[in-house]
Design a protein around this motif. Sequence first.
Motif, PDB file in Angstrom:
ATOM      1  N   ILE A  76      42.436  34.209  25.373  1.00 55.41           N
ATOM      2  CA  ILE A  76      41.266  34.688  26.113  1.00 55.41           C
ATOM      3  C   ILE A  76      41.710  35.153  27.491  1.00 55.41           C
ATOM      4  O   ILE A  76      42.046  34.348  28.364  1.00 55.41           O
ATOM      5  N   ASN A  77      41.713  36.466  27.689  1.00 58.48           N
ATOM      6  CA  ASN A  77      42.067  37.066  28.978  1.00 58.48           C
ATOM      7  C   ASN A  77      40.825  37.094  29.859  1.00 58.48           C
ATOM      8  O   ASN A  77      40.060  38.059  29.864  1.00 58.48           O
ATOM      9  N   ASN A  78      40.641  36.025  30.602  1.00 55.95           N
ATOM     10  CA  ASN A  78      39.453  35.844  31.431  1.00 55.95           C
ATOM     11  C   ASN A  78      39.734  35.995  32.919  1.00 55.95           C
ATOM     12  O   ASN A  78      38.842  36.374  33.685  1.00 55.95           O
ATOM     13  N   ALA A  79      40.961  35.734  33.366  1.00 58.30           N
ATOM     14  CA  ALA A  79      41.277  35.781  34.800  1.00 58.30           C
ATOM     15  C   ALA A  79      41.012  37.169  35.360  1.00 58.30           C
ATOM     16  O   ALA A  79      41.264  38.187  34.703  1.00 58.30           O
ATOM     17  N   GLY A  80      40.489  37.215  36.585  1.00 58.87           N
ATOM     18  CA  GLY A  80      40.208  38.512  37.200  1.00 58.87           C
ATOM     19  C   GLY A  80      40.160  38.423  38.708  1.00 58.87           C
ATOM     20  O   GLY A  80      40.015  37.348  39.282  1.00 58.87           O
ATOM     21  N   ALA A  81      40.292  39.592  39.327  1.00 53.41           N
ATOM     22  CA  ALA A  81      40.181  39.712  40.781  1.00 53.41           C
ATOM     23  C   ALA A  81      39.001  40.614  41.101  1.00 53.41           C
ATOM     24  O   ALA A  81      38.574  41.427  40.280  1.00 53.41           O
ATOM     25  N   SER A  82      38.459  40.478  42.299  1.00 51.79           N
ATOM     26  CA  SER A  82      37.347  41.321  42.724  1.00 51.79           C
ATOM     27  C   SER A  82      37.724  42.013  44.035  1.00 51.79           C
ATOM     28  O   SER A  82      38.843  41.882  44.528  1.00 51.79           O
ATOM     29  N   VAL A  83      36.766  42.762  44.587  1.00 52.40           N
ATOM     30  CA  VAL A  83      37.003  43.472  45.842  1.00 52.40           C
ATOM     31  C   VAL A  83      35.884  43.150  46.830  1.00 52.40           C
ATOM     32  O   VAL A  83      34.796  42.754  46.452  1.00 52.40           O
ATOM     33  N   SER A  84      36.177  43.354  48.106  1.00 49.61           N
ATOM     34  CA  SER A  84      35.194  43.040  49.143  1.00 49.61           C
ATOM     35  C   SER A  84      34.382  44.257  49.557  1.00 49.61           C
ATOM     36  O   SER A  84      33.354  44.126  50.204  1.00 49.61           O
ATOM     37  N   SER A  85      34.835  45.457  49.177  1.00 50.14           N
ATOM     38  CA  SER A  85      34.095  46.676  49.510  1.00 50.14           C
ATOM     39  C   SER A  85      34.043  47.567  48.282  1.00 50.14           C
ATOM     40  O   SER A  85      34.894  47.481  47.398  1.00 50.14           O
ATOM     41  N   ALA A  86      33.024  48.416  48.208  1.00 50.53           N
ATOM     42  CA  ALA A  86      32.809  49.202  47.003  1.00 50.53           C
ATOM     43  C   ALA A  86      33.653  50.466  46.949  1.00 50.53           C
ATOM     44  O   ALA A  86      33.946  50.972  45.879  1.00 50.53           O
ATOM     45  N   GLY A  87      34.027  51.010  48.092  1.00 52.15           N
ATOM     46  CA  GLY A  87      34.662  52.322  48.107  1.00 52.15           C
ATOM     47  C   GLY A  87      36.149  52.275  47.822  1.00 52.15           C
ATOM     48  O   GLY A  87      36.892  51.540  48.481  1.00 52.15           O
ATOM     49  N   ILE A  88      36.593  53.078  46.858  1.00 49.60           N
ATOM     50  CA  ILE A  88      38.007  53.078  46.514  1.00 49.60           C
ATOM     51  C   ILE A  88      38.846  53.626  47.662  1.00 49.60           C
ATOM     52  O   ILE A  88      40.038  53.331  47.778  1.00 49.60           O
ATOM     53  N   LEU A  89      38.226  54.395  48.564  1.00 55.41           N
ATOM     54  CA  LEU A  89      38.938  54.907  49.732  1.00 55.41           C
ATOM     55  C   LEU A  89      39.037  53.881  50.853  1.00 55.41           C
ATOM     56  O   LEU A  89      39.831  54.052  51.783  1.00 55.41           O
ATOM     57  N   HIS A  91      39.311  50.368  50.176  1.00 54.84           N
ATOM     58  CA  HIS A  91      40.063  49.177  49.794  1.00 54.84           C
ATOM     59  C   HIS A  91      41.391  49.140  50.548  1.00 54.84           C
ATOM     60  O   HIS A  91      41.978  50.187  50.853  1.00 54.84           O
ATOM     61  N   THR A  92      41.857  47.952  50.784  1.00 51.04           N
ATOM     62  CA  THR A  92      43.209  47.821  51.334  1.00 51.04           C
ATOM     63  C   THR A  92      44.234  48.071  50.219  1.00 51.04           C
ATOM     64  O   THR A  92      43.921  47.963  49.024  1.00 51.04           O
ATOM     65  N   ASP A  93      45.448  48.374  50.611  1.00 53.85           N
ATOM     66  CA  ASP A  93      46.510  48.531  49.618  1.00 53.85           C
ATOM     67  C   ASP A  93      46.659  47.253  48.797  1.00 53.85           C
ATOM     68  O   ASP A  93      46.874  47.302  47.575  1.00 53.85           O
ATOM     69  N   GLU A  94      46.547  46.109  49.467  1.00 52.72           N
ATOM     70  CA  GLU A  94      46.708  44.823  48.780  1.00 52.72           C
ATOM     71  C   GLU A  94      45.609  44.631  47.737  1.00 52.72           C
ATOM     72  O   GLU A  94      45.879  44.137  46.630  1.00 52.72           O
ATOM     73  N   GLU A  95      44.357  44.993  48.083  1.00 54.41           N
ATOM     74  CA  GLU A  95      43.257  44.866  47.130  1.00 54.41           C
ATOM     75  C   GLU A  95      43.509  45.712  45.889  1.00 54.41           C
ATOM     76  O   GLU A  95      43.273  45.276  44.762  1.00 54.41           O
ATOM     77  N   ILE A  96      43.956  46.937  46.109  1.00 53.01           N
ATOM     78  CA  ILE A  96      44.204  47.830  44.979  1.00 53.01           C
ATOM     79  C   ILE A  96      45.293  47.256  44.077  1.00 53.01           C
ATOM     80  O   ILE A  96      45.133  47.177  42.861  1.00 53.01           O
ATOM     81  N   ARG A  97      46.391  46.851  44.674  1.00 53.75           N
ATOM     82  CA  ARG A  97      47.487  46.307  43.871  1.00 53.75           C
ATOM     83  C   ARG A  97      47.076  45.020  43.157  1.00 53.75           C
ATOM     84  O   ARG A  97      47.418  44.799  41.988  1.00 53.75           O
ATOM     85  N   ARG A  98      46.338  44.152  43.864  1.00 58.69           N
ATOM     86  CA  ARG A  98      45.927  42.876  43.261  1.00 58.69           C
ATOM     87  C   ARG A  98      45.000  43.109  42.073  1.00 58.69           C
ATOM     88  O   ARG A  98      45.115  42.446  41.036  1.00 58.69           O
ATOM     89  N   ASN A  99      44.084  44.064  42.200  1.00 58.66           N
ATOM     90  CA  ASN A  99      43.176  44.350  41.095  1.00 58.66           C
ATOM     91  C   ASN A  99      43.904  44.966  39.911  1.00 58.66           C
ATOM     92  O   ASN A  99      43.654  44.612  38.760  1.00 58.66           O
ATOM     93  N   VAL A 100      44.813  45.894  40.183  1.00 57.74           N
ATOM     94  CA  VAL A 100      45.570  46.510  39.092  1.00 57.74           C
ATOM     95  C   VAL A 100      46.409  45.460  38.374  1.00 57.74           C
ATOM     96  O   VAL A 100      46.444  45.397  37.138  1.00 57.74           O
ATOM     97  N   GLU A 101      47.078  44.614  39.129  1.00 61.61           N
ATOM     98  CA  GLU A 101      47.969  43.621  38.527  1.00 61.61           C
ATOM     99  C   GLU A 101      47.205  42.514  37.805  1.00 61.61           C
ATOM    100  O   GLU A 101      47.639  42.043  36.749  1.00 61.61           O
ATOM    101  N   THR A 102      46.059  42.107  38.366  1.00 62.38           N
ATOM    102  CA  THR A 102      45.318  40.987  37.784  1.00 62.38           C
ATOM    103  C   THR A 102      44.388  41.428  36.659  1.00 62.38           C
ATOM    104  O   THR A 102      44.329  40.789  35.604  1.00 62.38           O
TER     105      THR A 102
END
Length: 237
Positions: A76-89, A91-102
Motif C-alpha cells: 500500500i503506497n500511502n505515504a505522501g507530501a503536500s505543499v504550502s502554496s498552490a502555485g507551481i511558480l 513553490h520552493t525548489d525543495e517543495e518541488i523535489r520533495r513532492n516529486v520524490e515522495t
Amino acid sequence: MPSLNGAVVLVTGANGGIGTHFVHAALARGAAKVYATARNPLAWDDERIVPLPLDVTDPASIQAAVEAAPDVTVLINNAGASVSSAGILTHTDEEIRRNVETNFLGPLFLARAFAPILSAKDKSVIIDIHSALSWWAVAGIYSATKAALWSSTNSLRLELAPEGVHVVGVHVGYVDTPMAAHTTDPKTQPADLVGIVFEAVEAGEYEVLADETSVQLKAALSAPLDAVYPQLKTAHA
C-alpha cells in the motif's frame, strides 16, 4: 479475487491518519501480518504489526525494506507530501523535489522493487493512493505528482497483470487528517476511505473513486478545458 484474509501487508506512511487505519483495518479483515513503515516507525502493541523503517525517497532504504519483508503480498503506497502554496511558480525548489520524490518516484520505485516478490505470490496487490487532484491542476506540484502517479499506476497495472498482481488506484478529495486541516470543505473520514478501498480490492476493482469530488473530476476529463478551469475564460475576457 484478491483478499486481505491471510495477507501480509506493507503500509507506507503508517504513522499518519490514513496509514494507521490501513494497518488496523487490514488486521480486522484477516491479514496475518502488517509491516507498518515510516521514517521513524511507531511502536505497536500487537505482535502482528512489524514496525519497519522506510524512507521512500531513499533507494537504500527501499532495498532494506525489500530484504526485511520478503513475504509481502499487499503493498500500500500511502505515504505522501503536500505543499504550502498552490502555485507551481511559487513553490520552493525543495517543495518541488520533495513532492516529486515522495509522491511519484517513491511509490514507483517501491512498486518496482517489490514487483518480483509480489509476482511470485498468489493474489498479490498494489494499492496506490492518488488524489482527486490527479485530475484537477489547482495544487501545483502536488497535482502534477499525483497525475504522474496515476499514469504510472496504469502502466504498472498493464505490466503486472500477466504476473497475477492486481493494481488498484485510489482517488479521493479531502480526508480528515492534519494535511487537510486548513480547509472547512467536506472531508472523508480516514476509516471510511480505508473501508471503501479494501471493499474495492476484494471486489477485484481497478480504480476507487472514494467521494463525489473524485467522481465529478473524472467525469470532467472529457470536458473543454475552459469548462474545467473557468478562470481561463476570465483571463481572456
